[in-house]
Design a protein around this motif. Structure first.
Motif, mmCIF file in Angstrom:
data_model
loop_
_atom_site.group_PDB
_atom_site.id
_atom_site.type_symbol
_atom_site.label_atom_id
_atom_site.label_comp_id
_atom_site.label_asym_id
_atom_site.label_seq_id
_atom_site.Cartn_x
_atom_site.Cartn_y
_atom_site.Cartn_z
ATOM 1 N N GLU A 180 0.754 -1.378 0.038
ATOM 2 C CA GLU A 180 0.036 -0.076 0.011
ATOM 3 C C GLU A 180 0.684 1.211 -0.137
ATOM 4 O O GLU A 180 1.998 1.451 0.732
ATOM 5 C CB GLU A 180 -0.845 0.113 1.384
ATOM 6 C CG GLU A 180 -1.941 -1.138 1.267
ATOM 7 C CD GLU A 180 -2.738 -1.089 2.353
ATOM 8 O OE1 GLU A 180 -2.635 -0.414 3.324
ATOM 9 O OE2 GLU A 180 -3.722 -2.057 2.472
ATOM 10 N N SER B 170 0.250 5.745 -0.348
ATOM 11 C CA SER B 170 -0.444 6.940 -0.435
ATOM 12 C C SER B 170 0.199 8.180 -0.474
ATOM 13 O O SER B 170 1.357 8.315 -0.182
ATOM 14 C CB SER B 170 -1.287 6.795 0.868
ATOM 15 O OG SER B 170 -0.400 6.864 2.267
ATOM 16 N N VAL C 109 -6.222 12.485 -0.178
ATOM 17 C CA VAL C 109 -5.182 11.547 -0.139
ATOM 18 C C VAL C 109 -5.711 10.555 -1.081
ATOM 19 O O VAL C 109 -6.772 9.772 -0.989
ATOM 20 C CB VAL C 109 -5.273 10.943 1.340
ATOM 21 C CG1 VAL C 109 -4.301 9.789 1.706
ATOM 22 C CG2 VAL C 109 -4.886 11.979 2.367
ATOM 23 N N TRP C 110 -4.782 10.318 -1.985
ATOM 24 C CA TRP C 110 -4.785 8.848 -2.679
ATOM 25 C C TRP C 110 -4.096 7.698 -2.069
ATOM 26 O O TRP C 110 -3.031 8.004 -1.772
ATOM 27 C CB TRP C 110 -4.274 9.311 -4.116
ATOM 28 C CG TRP C 110 -4.880 10.205 -4.920
ATOM 29 C CD1 TRP C 110 -5.173 11.668 -4.636
ATOM 30 C CD2 TRP C 110 -5.190 9.990 -6.301
ATOM 31 N NE1 TRP C 110 -5.990 12.264 -5.498
ATOM 32 C CE2 TRP C 110 -5.945 11.602 -6.787
ATOM 33 C CE3 TRP C 110 -5.275 9.010 -7.358
ATOM 34 C CZ2 TRP C 110 -6.729 11.511 -7.933
ATOM 35 C CZ3 TRP C 110 -5.859 9.233 -8.274
ATOM 36 C CH2 TRP C 110 -6.570 10.152 -8.930
ATOM 37 N N SER C 111 -4.677 6.624 -2.441
ATOM 38 C CA SER C 111 -4.191 5.482 -2.047
ATOM 39 C C SER C 111 -4.221 4.266 -3.062
ATOM 40 O O SER C 111 -4.973 4.297 -3.888
ATOM 41 C CB SER C 111 -5.078 4.790 -0.926
ATOM 42 O OG SER C 111 -4.749 5.889 0.302
#
Length: 404
Positions: A92, A94, A101-103
């Motif tokens: 993961e 981010s 917030v992009w993940s």
């Protein structure tokens, strides 16, 4: 004759290795997802606990269009996934982009490959933000708006693709989705800041330059022409989904097809995790209490987007006005409709959810039923609770009315 190109601003392009054009598949939406049998435990915030990834954070301002997230996504891995991952691990990453917030969640046999792929994907998102944002006067889209009206101007491949997709969305939604709504968005941003209803003259002045048919594209020369002076384009209602799809393609270019890109209220979903039929996505509650609907969908190679006004609104004169503006009236919506769309990709879902809010329940359902690539769920305030409407291609039965 077309102009040789827009004058260049200080923000140059960023080299990336994944610039494939937007896919326009006609895959029916029923092939994209299957309903889960049981709800997953709820959770608030963005983070990881054990094998699950959760996303319930509200959406921040994106390119000037504030689209409220009503979606909570939960990615759960079962015993089959753990037994069949064949050396692949779940990673993961981010980063903050486009006001939220992009993940990225992906599976890879090599951490360095996953890290490089995620970095490439985030660079692509940053590149697109520089082109599309209406907060930077030197973005390409605002330079196009300042260029001479009535004259074709050559634009980048990314901006041309975005304009084409936006006009497609406008036609599909009978103008409810309209990227020329920028002047009205500016009027209502000011209204929210000052907490006063816009003067009628301001609304009418803005409406005079709104209309998606005032954009003329020439694919052969890759030019865009804006018919009227003073037009202002705002692609905030589709840019995040478009960028999420682009990020997913970046991951695929690195060989990582088992991936999910989450940009708050928009999800771009790739192949499922090892041993799974799909990513487990939960639809949340418009009141902010996750999992009240208790519905889990198994999705793969799809997009999910949600629009509404749970947090982004202003109350004026005892009436609540959404941040979403109706291009036809020039006024913020007051219907408080919440819409989630599942589609072939995130560009389609993002370019449709807000338009359905504008169209309302009946007309919105008629539009969604005509397109086999999409399905929609609408949550409608009613009395002390909510009622739910689903399009025919949405797989689950309607739940009981929600209680606040």
């Amino acid at each position: 004759m077309p102009s040789p190109g827009l004058p260049r601003g200080p923000t140059g392009s960023i080299p990336v290795r994944c610039r494939a054009s937007q896919r326009r598949s006609r895959t029916p939406v029923r092939e994209l997802f299957r309903e889960g049998r049981a709800p997953l435990p709820g959770h608030s915030g963005i983070g990881v606990r054990g094998p699950r990834f959760f996303l319930t954070q509200p959406l921040s301002p994106l390119l000037g269009r504030l689209v409220l997230v009503l979606l909570a996504a939960s990615v759960a891995l079962g015993e089959g996934a753990r037994a069949g991952n064949r050396g692949r691990e779940r990673y993961e990453f981010s980063e903050p982009h486009m006001g939220t917030v992009w993940s990225i969640t992906c599976w890879s046999a090599d951490r360095e490959v996953a890290k490089a792929a995620a970095a490439d994907a985030f660079r692509r998102v940053d590149q697109l933000e520089r082109i599309f944002t209406d907060y930077d006067p030197e973005s390409e889209i605002l330079r196009l708006c300042r260029a001479e009206a009535g004259v074709p101007h050559r634009v980048s491949a990314d901006l041309f693709d975005m304009l084409q997709l936006s006009l497609d969305a406008a036609r599909r939604t009978h103008g409810a989705f309209d990227i020329t709504v920028g002047p009205l968005v500016q009027v209502w941003r000011r209204a929210r800041r000052q907490r006063e209803y816009p003067e009628a003259s301001r609304i009418e002045e803005a409406r005079a330059v709104v209309g998606w048919t005032n954009i003329v594209l020439d694919a052969r020369h890759r030019t865009a022409l804006l018919r009227r002076p003073g037009m202002r384009l705002d692609v905030g209602g589709i840019a995040k989904g478009y960028a999420a799809d682009a990020a997913l393609r970046c991951l695929a270019a690195h060989g990582l097809r088992r991936a999910l890109v989450a940009a708050s209220g928009d999800l771009a979903i790739g192949d499922p995790p090892p041993g799974e039929r799909g990513w487990r996505i939960r639809v949340g509650d418009p009141g902010g209490r996750t999992n009240v609907l208790g519905q889990v969908l198994l999705l793969r190679n799809a997009g999910v987007s949600t629009a509404g006004d749970t947090e982004q609104f202003v109350e004026l004169g005892g009436r609540r006005y959404s941040h979403v503006v109706d291009p036809a009236t020039g006024v913020g919506l007051t219907n408080r409709l919440q819409v989630t769309v599942v589609a072939r990709n995130a560009t389609l879902s993002d370019g449709t959810d807000t338009a359905l809010c504008v169209l309302g329940v009946e007309e919105g359902m008629r539009v969604i039923e005509q397109d086999r690539r999409m399905a929609a769920l609408m949550v409608i305030p009613e009395g002390d609770g909510y009622t739910v409407r689903r399009s025919r291609r949405w797989p689950a039965p309607a739940p009981e009315p929600l209680r606040r």
